[in-house]
Every structure is written in structure tokens, then in C-alpha cells.
Design a protein around this motif. Structure first.
Motif, PDB file in Angstrom:
ATOM      1  N   VAL A  35      18.221  -6.839   7.432  1.00  0.00           N
ATOM      2  CA  VAL A  35      18.722  -5.474   7.192  1.00  0.00           C
ATOM      3  C   VAL A  35      18.953  -4.724   8.503  1.00  0.00           C
ATOM      4  O   VAL A  35      19.376  -3.565   8.484  1.00  0.00           O
ATOM      5  CB  VAL A  35      17.788  -4.665   6.267  1.00  0.00           C
ATOM      6  CG1 VAL A  35      17.674  -5.345   4.922  1.00  0.00           C
ATOM      7  CG2 VAL A  35      16.419  -4.457   6.888  1.00  0.00           C
ATOM      8  N   ALA A  36      18.710  -5.396   9.617  1.00  0.00           N
ATOM      9  CA  ALA A  36      19.099  -4.880  10.942  1.00  0.00           C
ATOM     10  C   ALA A  36      18.503  -3.502  11.234  1.00  0.00           C
ATOM     11  O   ALA A  36      19.144  -2.655  11.851  1.00  0.00           O
ATOM     12  CB  ALA A  36      20.628  -4.824  11.045  1.00  0.00           C
ATOM     13  N   GLY A  37      17.278  -3.306  10.775  1.00  0.00           N
ATOM     14  CA  GLY A  37      16.584  -2.072  11.107  1.00  0.00           C
ATOM     15  C   GLY A  37      16.997  -0.861  10.301  1.00  0.00           C
ATOM     16  O   GLY A  37      16.473   0.227  10.502  1.00  0.00           O
ATOM     17  N   VAL A 232      25.261   0.925  -1.830  1.00  0.00           N
ATOM     18  CA  VAL A 232      24.459   0.884  -3.048  1.00  0.00           C
ATOM     19  C   VAL A 232      24.699  -0.465  -3.715  1.00  0.00           C
ATOM     20  O   VAL A 232      25.846  -0.807  -4.040  1.00  0.00           O
ATOM     21  CB  VAL A 232      24.851   2.029  -4.011  1.00  0.00           C
ATOM     22  CG1 VAL A 232      23.946   2.026  -5.246  1.00  0.00           C
ATOM     23  CG2 VAL A 232      24.798   3.380  -3.302  1.00  0.00           C
ATOM     24  N   GLY A 233      23.639  -1.237  -3.903  1.00  0.00           N
ATOM     25  CA  GLY A 233      23.779  -2.556  -4.508  1.00  0.00           C
ATOM     26  C   GLY A 233      22.490  -2.974  -5.171  1.00  0.00           C
ATOM     27  O   GLY A 233      21.505  -2.230  -5.159  1.00  0.00           O
ATOM     28  N   ASP A 234      22.491  -4.167  -5.754  1.00  0.00           N
ATOM     29  CA  ASP A 234      21.272  -4.673  -6.392  1.00  0.00           C
ATOM     30  C   ASP A 234      20.691  -5.847  -5.610  1.00  0.00           C
ATOM     31  O   ASP A 234      19.741  -6.468  -6.063  1.00  0.00           O
ATOM     32  CB  ASP A 234      21.570  -5.130  -7.822  1.00  0.00           C
ATOM     33  CG  ASP A 234      22.526  -6.310  -7.842  1.00  0.00           C
ATOM     34  OD1 ASP A 234      23.696  -6.125  -7.471  1.00  0.00           O
ATOM     35  OD2 ASP A 234      22.095  -7.429  -8.169  1.00  0.00           O
ATOM     36  N   GLN A 235      21.298  -6.155  -4.460  1.00  0.00           N
ATOM     37  CA  GLN A 235      20.851  -7.282  -3.642  1.00  0.00           C
ATOM     38  C   GLN A 235      20.694  -6.815  -2.202  1.00  0.00           C
ATOM     39  O   GLN A 235      21.505  -6.002  -1.722  1.00  0.00           O
ATOM     40  CB  GLN A 235      21.891  -8.415  -3.675  1.00  0.00           C
ATOM     41  CG  GLN A 235      22.182  -8.966  -5.055  1.00  0.00           C
ATOM     42  CD  GLN A 235      21.056  -9.827  -5.621  1.00  0.00           C
ATOM     43  OE1 GLN A 235      20.304 -10.454  -4.861  1.00  0.00           O
ATOM     44  NE2 GLN A 235      20.930  -9.866  -6.931  1.00  0.00           N
ATOM     45  N   VAL A 236      19.717  -7.369  -1.526  1.00  0.00           N
ATOM     46  CA  VAL A 236      19.582  -7.091  -0.088  1.00  0.00           C
ATOM     47  C   VAL A 236      20.860  -7.512   0.629  1.00  0.00           C
ATOM     48  O   VAL A 236      21.272  -6.892   1.613  1.00  0.00           O
ATOM     49  CB  VAL A 236      18.341  -7.821   0.481  1.00  0.00           C
ATOM     50  CG1 VAL A 236      18.298  -7.740   1.991  1.00  0.00           C
ATOM     51  CG2 VAL A 236      17.067  -7.225  -0.120  1.00  0.00           C
ATOM     52  N   SER A 237      21.549  -8.540   0.096  1.00  0.00           N
ATOM     53  CA  SER A 237      22.804  -8.990   0.711  1.00  0.00           C
ATOM     54  C   SER A 237      23.931  -7.969   0.564  1.00  0.00           C
ATOM     55  O   SER A 237      24.983  -8.118   1.175  1.00  0.00           O
ATOM     56  CB  SER A 237      23.235 -10.340   0.133  1.00  0.00           C
ATOM     57  OG  SER A 237      23.334 -10.300  -1.267  1.00  0.00           O
ATOM     58  N   ASP A 238      23.721  -6.920  -0.222  1.00  0.00           N
ATOM     59  CA  ASP A 238      24.693  -5.815  -0.281  1.00  0.00           C
ATOM     60  C   ASP A 238      24.509  -4.845   0.879  1.00  0.00           C
ATOM     61  O   ASP A 238      25.318  -3.916   1.034  1.00  0.00           O
ATOM     62  CB  ASP A 238      24.539  -5.028  -1.597  1.00  0.00           C
ATOM     63  CG  ASP A 238      24.909  -5.846  -2.820  1.00  0.00           C
ATOM     64  OD1 ASP A 238      25.888  -6.616  -2.731  1.00  0.00           O
ATOM     65  OD2 ASP A 238      24.232  -5.719  -3.848  1.00  0.00           O
ATOM     66  N   MET A 239      23.457  -5.024   1.652  1.00  0.00           N
ATOM     67  CA  MET A 239      23.143  -4.051   2.707  1.00  0.00           C
ATOM     68  C   MET A 239      22.526  -4.709   3.938  1.00  0.00           C
ATOM     69  O   MET A 239      21.742  -4.090   4.635  1.00  0.00           O
ATOM     70  CB  MET A 239      22.252  -2.945   2.127  1.00  0.00           C
ATOM     71  CG  MET A 239      21.058  -3.446   1.364  1.00  0.00           C
ATOM     72  SD  MET A 239      20.404  -2.216   0.156  1.00  0.00           S
ATOM     73  CE  MET A 239      21.612  -2.280  -1.163  1.00  0.00           C
TER      74      MET A 239
END
Ligand code: MG
Length: 258
Positions: A35-37, A232-239
Motif C-alpha cells: 500500500v506504499a505507506g 474505494v474498493g473491496d481489495q487491497v489490490s484496488d489501492m
């Protein structure tokens, strides 16, 4: 796209990171270096990355998943994450752009929304599979084409509220471009329209993970002058991998996308 999910049935904890889960339904979670901080606000109701693979929770956890999706907890979690997103976007745009919608528009403030399990709910799909909470590309295509989805009122309301604020909206989905017409018509049928961009993965970079593809999509929006205030997403891969101010993680205990 869900077609790449691996089907597993593991008895795994549903909580991602939730030291304060009992006290609050939306709080900062820390999914690790991807998540790059950036701060991610979530409910803790997301599946863990058990490997560098996409997977479905499978039938083993079906009673727990069903209890969560049919009870009040998921509604509370969705409401709390959506409220946190609303407050952050409202305050950020007021401070950096101004309060008038035309000021926010000129300032090119943007919110990125994922689609599946963020704006549209496919719980009835996963529940109906045999075994439950697994994935089948044939039944999935039928589900999408027939708009089997229900709405997620909390994120639909968030979408409409930030749009009214003057914020630009992009939908960024891992879905295949072949399904775009079905998805647009289904989103409209569920009360969602008026976005500025709708980016779908298509056939590009098949080797890239969803997280990598979505980060590149946000980077391209930034190059067009937008500031991505929230994803806004349901996966960490969305952010993951930056190009956003803050992530807001809606609950999903049915599947994990890398
Ligand atoms: Mg999704």
C-alpha cells in the motif's frame, strides 16, 4: 477478472488486521508494503493474502460468510467505511479546491471506484455455486450478462454524494472489456451513472496482477491532471502501489484478488 481466481477451501481467519475491530467498524488497517505507506481505512472483514494468488474462500467457510452477508454486521461495516470516505473526500476538497462544485471540478479532484463488491454485490452468485463460494467462468458470464447483481446502497450513495460535490469519478475494474456493455447497463439499472471514466482491463498486460494494472490506471489518470483523493474498493489490490491519497476498503469475505 474473476476467471483467474484459484479455488481453495481453507479454514482461514477472516480478519485482515483488526486490533480494534471490536470497538469500531472502520479503522486504519495495514496490509503491508504494497500500500506504499498510504492510509487504508477498512473494517477488517477481508481475506488475507495467503500467497501471490487470487482465490475464493470456498465452501468450508460458507456458514460464516453467509452469516456475515445476511446479518447486520456487513451493513454496518459498509456504512462506516463509506462514511469515513465521504468525510475524507469532503474535507480534502473543501481545503484544497473550495466548497463550490465548479471549484472542485476545476481542481480535478477524483475518486476511483472499483465495481465488483464495491458498487455491485455478487453475493447471490457465490452463494449459488456448487461448491458454494467458488468460481466458474461460465456461470459468472451468465450472471454478469443477466445483471444478477444487487446494489450496495452505501457506496451508491457515496458515489452520488461525491459527484454532487463536483468530484470527478473513474471506475477502474479488472473485468474484461467484453462485459463492458452488460456492466454499464447493470450499473445504470442499479442507480449508478454519470461517471467520467470507465477503465476496464481488457487484454493488456495479462501477466500483470490486478494491483499492478490498477496502479497503472491511476497513474494514467494522474497524467491527465486528476488528483486521486480516494480509491474505494473491496481489495487491497484496488489501492496498492500508490497514486492515491487514501484507500477505503469495503468488506469482502468471499474472495481475494491479488
Ligand atoms: Mg472488487
Amino acid at each position: 477478472m474473476r476467471a483467474t481466481r484459484w479455488v481453495v477451501g481453507l479454514g482461514i481467519a477472516l480478519a485482515l488486521v483488526s486490533p480494534t475491530a471490536a470497538q469500531a467498524a472502520a479503522f486504519p488497517v495495514n496490509p503491508g508494503p504494497a500500500v506504499a505507506g498510504r492510509t487504508i481505512i477498512g473494517s477488517g472483514q477481508n481475506l488475507p493474502p495467503i500467497s501471490n494468488s487470487t482465490y475464493n474462500v470456498g465452501s468450508y467457510m460458507a456458514p460464516q460468510v453467509e452469516a456475515y452477508y445476511t446479518g447486520q454486521a456487513i451493513q454496518r461495516d459498509r456504512s462506516d467505511v463509506a462514511l469515513a470516505a465521504w468525510r475524507f473526500v469532503r474535507d480534502w476538497t473543501r481545503d484544497r479546491c473550495g466548497a463550490a462544485p465548479e471549484q472542485v471540478r476545476d481542481c480535478k479532484a477524483m475518486v476511483v471506484f472499483d465495481v465488483d463488491e464495491t458498487l455491485l454485490n455478487s453475493y447471490t452468485y457465490s452463494l449459488a455455486q456448487d461448491p458454494q463460494f467458488t468460481f466458474n467462468p461460465t456461470t459468472w458470464t451468465e450472471y454478469v450478462d443477466s445483471c444478477g447483481y444487487s446494489s450496495i446502497p452505501q457506496t451508491r450513495d457515496l458515489f452520488n454524494r461525491v459527484k454532487k460535490l463536483g468530484v470527478s469519478i473513474a471506475l477502474v475494474s479488472s473485468g474484461n472489456r467484453d462485459t463492458k456493455a452488460s456492466m454499464v447497463s447493470c450499473l445504470n439499472a442499479r442507480g449508478i451513472d454519470g461517471w467520467d471514466r470507465y477503465i476496464m482491463r481488457g487484454d493488456k498486460d495479462p501477466a500483470a496482477s490486478s494491483a499492478e494494472y490498477k496502479a497503472l490506471a491511476r497513474e494514467s489518470l494522474k497524467r491527465d491532471g486528476f488528483t486521486i483523493v480516494a480509491s474505494v474498493g473491496d481489495q487491497v489490490s484496488d489501492m496498492s502501489y500508490g497514486h492515491l491519497k487514501r484507500g477505503f476498503l469495503m468488506p469482502n469475505t468471499m474472495y481475494y484478488i491479488h
